[in-house]
Design a protein around this motif. Structure first.
Motif, PDB file in Angstrom:
ATOM      1  N   ARG A  46       0.860  -1.184   0.000  1.00 15.78           N
ATOM      2  CA  ARG A  46       0.000   0.000   0.000  1.00 15.78           C
ATOM      3  C   ARG A  46       0.893   1.228   0.000  1.00 15.78           C
ATOM      4  O   ARG A  46       1.919   1.260   0.670  1.00 15.78           O
ATOM      5  CB  ARG A  46      -0.928  -0.036   1.205  1.00 15.78           C
ATOM      6  CG  ARG A  46      -1.910  -1.203   1.121  1.00 15.78           C
ATOM      7  CD  ARG A  46      -2.783  -1.335   2.339  1.00 15.78           C
ATOM      8  NE  ARG A  46      -3.684  -0.218   2.562  1.00 15.78           N
ATOM      9  CZ  ARG A  46      -4.872  -0.057   1.971  1.00 15.78           C
ATOM     10  NH1 ARG A  46      -5.286  -0.938   1.103  1.00 15.78           N
ATOM     11  NH2 ARG A  46      -5.630   0.969   2.261  1.00 15.78           N
ATOM     12  N   PHE A  47       0.509   2.233  -0.751  1.00 12.95           N
ATOM     13  CA  PHE A  47       1.346   3.414  -0.929  1.00 12.95           C
ATOM     14  C   PHE A  47       0.879   4.523  -0.001  1.00 12.95           C
ATOM     15  O   PHE A  47      -0.290   4.905  -0.003  1.00 12.95           O
ATOM     16  CB  PHE A  47       1.259   3.891  -2.386  1.00 12.95           C
ATOM     17  CG  PHE A  47       2.070   5.118  -2.671  1.00 12.95           C
ATOM     18  CD1 PHE A  47       3.443   5.057  -2.744  1.00 12.95           C
ATOM     19  CD2 PHE A  47       1.453   6.344  -2.868  1.00 12.95           C
ATOM     20  CE1 PHE A  47       4.201   6.188  -3.014  1.00 12.95           C
ATOM     21  CE2 PHE A  47       2.186   7.479  -3.131  1.00 12.95           C
ATOM     22  CZ  PHE A  47       3.565   7.397  -3.199  1.00 12.95           C
ATOM     23  N   TYR A  48       1.808   5.033   0.801  1.00  7.26           N
ATOM     24  CA  TYR A  48       1.559   6.186   1.668  1.00  7.26           C
ATOM     25  C   TYR A  48       2.739   7.121   1.563  1.00  7.26           C
ATOM     26  O   TYR A  48       3.854   6.698   1.289  1.00  7.26           O
ATOM     27  CB  TYR A  48       1.389   5.749   3.127  1.00  7.26           C
ATOM     28  CG  TYR A  48       0.220   4.843   3.361  1.00  7.26           C
ATOM     29  CD1 TYR A  48      -1.074   5.346   3.405  1.00  7.26           C
ATOM     30  CD2 TYR A  48       0.398   3.478   3.540  1.00  7.26           C
ATOM     31  CE1 TYR A  48      -2.159   4.518   3.611  1.00  7.26           C
ATOM     32  CE2 TYR A  48      -0.678   2.646   3.752  1.00  7.26           C
ATOM     33  CZ  TYR A  48      -1.956   3.169   3.785  1.00  7.26           C
ATOM     34  OH  TYR A  48      -3.020   2.347   3.980  1.00  7.26           O
ATOM     35  N   ASP A  49       2.486   8.396   1.798  1.00 11.34           N
ATOM     36  CA  ASP A  49       3.561   9.391   1.832  1.00 11.34           C
ATOM     37  C   ASP A  49       3.422  10.132   3.158  1.00 11.34           C
ATOM     38  O   ASP A  49       2.744  11.151   3.247  1.00 11.34           O
ATOM     39  CB  ASP A  49       3.450  10.351   0.649  1.00 11.34           C
ATOM     40  CG  ASP A  49       4.608  11.327   0.582  1.00 11.34           C
ATOM     41  OD1 ASP A  49       5.422  11.357   1.532  1.00 11.34           O
ATOM     42  OD2 ASP A  49       4.706  12.061  -0.410  1.00 11.34           O
ATOM     43  N   ASP A  50       4.054   9.573   4.180  1.00 13.94           N
ATOM     44  CA  ASP A  50       3.922  10.153   5.520  1.00 13.94           C
ATOM     45  C   ASP A  50       4.647  11.484   5.655  1.00 13.94           C
ATOM     46  O   ASP A  50       4.365  12.241   6.572  1.00 13.94           O
ATOM     47  CB  ASP A  50       4.434   9.171   6.572  1.00 13.94           C
ATOM     48  CG  ASP A  50       3.540   7.952   6.693  1.00 13.94           C
ATOM     49  OD1 ASP A  50       2.334   8.084   6.414  1.00 13.94           O
ATOM     50  OD2 ASP A  50       4.048   6.873   7.043  1.00 13.94           O
TER      51      ASP A  50
ATOM     52  N   GLY B 126      -2.700  11.229   5.903  1.00 15.28           N
ATOM     53  CA  GLY B 126      -3.320  10.483   4.821  1.00 15.28           C
ATOM     54  C   GLY B 126      -3.723  11.402   3.684  1.00 15.28           C
ATOM     55  O   GLY B 126      -3.808  12.614   3.843  1.00 15.28           O
TER      56      GLY B 126
ATOM     57  N   GLU C 208      -7.845   8.847  -3.266  1.00 19.32           N
ATOM     58  CA  GLU C 208      -7.025   8.217  -2.225  1.00 19.32           C
ATOM     59  C   GLU C 208      -6.925   6.721  -2.463  1.00 19.32           C
ATOM     60  O   GLU C 208      -5.839   6.133  -2.357  1.00 19.32           O
ATOM     61  CB  GLU C 208      -7.615   8.484  -0.842  1.00 19.32           C
ATOM     62  CG  GLU C 208      -6.829   7.772   0.243  1.00 19.32           C
ATOM     63  CD  GLU C 208      -7.528   7.766   1.592  1.00 19.32           C
ATOM     64  OE1 GLU C 208      -6.810   7.804   2.590  1.00 19.32           O
ATOM     65  OE2 GLU C 208      -8.768   7.710   1.634  1.00 19.32           O
ATOM     66  N   GLU C 209      -8.042   6.079  -2.801  1.00 19.71           N
ATOM     67  CA  GLU C 209      -8.028   4.639  -3.049  1.00 19.71           C
ATOM     68  C   GLU C 209      -7.119   4.286  -4.225  1.00 19.71           C
ATOM     69  O   GLU C 209      -6.384   3.302  -4.176  1.00 19.71           O
ATOM     70  CB  GLU C 209      -9.448   4.137  -3.305  1.00 19.71           C
ATOM     71  CG  GLU C 209     -10.319   4.155  -2.072  1.00 19.71           C
ATOM     72  CD  GLU C 209     -11.780   3.840  -2.378  1.00 19.71           C
ATOM     73  OE1 GLU C 209     -12.084   3.453  -3.528  1.00 19.71           O
ATOM     74  OE2 GLU C 209     -12.608   3.983  -1.461  1.00 19.71           O
TER      75      GLU C 209
ATOM     76  N   VAL D 277      -3.433   4.735  -3.017  1.00 17.38           N
ATOM     77  CA  VAL D 277      -3.015   3.690  -2.084  1.00 17.38           C
ATOM     78  C   VAL D 277      -2.823   2.362  -2.819  1.00 17.38           C
ATOM     79  O   VAL D 277      -1.864   1.632  -2.565  1.00 17.38           O
ATOM     80  CB  VAL D 277      -4.030   3.556  -0.926  1.00 17.38           C
ATOM     81  CG1 VAL D 277      -3.760   2.321  -0.101  1.00 17.38           C
ATOM     82  CG2 VAL D 277      -3.975   4.799  -0.045  1.00 17.38           C
TER      83      VAL D 277
ATOM     84  N   TYR E  68      -0.802  14.331  -7.286  1.00 17.10           N
ATOM     85  CA  TYR E  68       0.014  13.966  -6.130  1.00 17.10           C
ATOM     86  C   TYR E  68       1.413  14.565  -6.245  1.00 17.10           C
ATOM     87  O   TYR E  68       1.928  15.158  -5.287  1.00 17.10           O
ATOM     88  CB  TYR E  68       0.093  12.441  -5.998  1.00 17.10           C
ATOM     89  CG  TYR E  68       1.250  11.988  -5.149  1.00 17.10           C
ATOM     90  CD1 TYR E  68       1.214  12.116  -3.768  1.00 17.10           C
ATOM     91  CD2 TYR E  68       2.410  11.484  -5.728  1.00 17.10           C
ATOM     92  CE1 TYR E  68       2.288  11.737  -2.993  1.00 17.10           C
ATOM     93  CE2 TYR E  68       3.482  11.098  -4.959  1.00 17.10           C
ATOM     94  CZ  TYR E  68       3.418  11.227  -3.589  1.00 17.10           C
ATOM     95  OH  TYR E  68       4.489  10.867  -2.822  1.00 17.10           O
TER      96      TYR E  68
END
Length: 122
Positions: free
Chosen positions: A12-16, A22, A34-35, A38, A83
């Motif tokens: 799953r792709f996140y960019d903290d 989120g 978002e879906e 991710v 993004y």
């Protein structure tokens, strides 16, 4: 919705760093966007960096879109460009800077005094 011929990411792709709460909670992406990020963001990130090679026409077109964003046609490509713009470009920084004289405030650039000159007796 169009048929996506894109590999799902292995993770799953996140960019903290850019979006610590989120994607959707940042207020910049919808739930659907978002879906997509991710689910497919890992693959798009790996394609962009060259860690994996494209396997089908949609993935080749994605790489083409990275060089010419005006050719984006799928929702996935548009979301990735959004993004990249939000995560990597500089965000504007606004400050409030007013001059004290404009509001009649005293200038703070004066020498310190003991205050005795204000209490001189006549």
């Amino acid at each position: 919705m169009e048929e996506i011929q894109f590999r799902m990411g292995n993770r799953r792709f996140y960019d903290d760093k850019a979006f610590p709460r989120g994607f959707a909670k940042s207020g910049n992406f919808t739930r659907q966007e978002e879906e997509l990020l991710v689910a497919y963001g890992g693959t798009m990130s790996d394609l962009e960096s060259g860690r994996i090679a494209p396997e089908n026409d949609d993935e080749y077109h994605f790489l083409f879109v990275l060089h010419d964003p005006s050719k984006a046609k799928s929702k996935l490509e548009k979301v990735w460009l959004k993004y990249v713009k939000l995560a990597r470009e500089r965000k504007p920084y606004y400050t409030l800077n007013v001059k004290r004289a404009a509001f009649g405030w005293p200038n703070r650039d004066f020498e310190a005094t003991t205050g005795e000159e204000y209490y001189e007796e006549d």
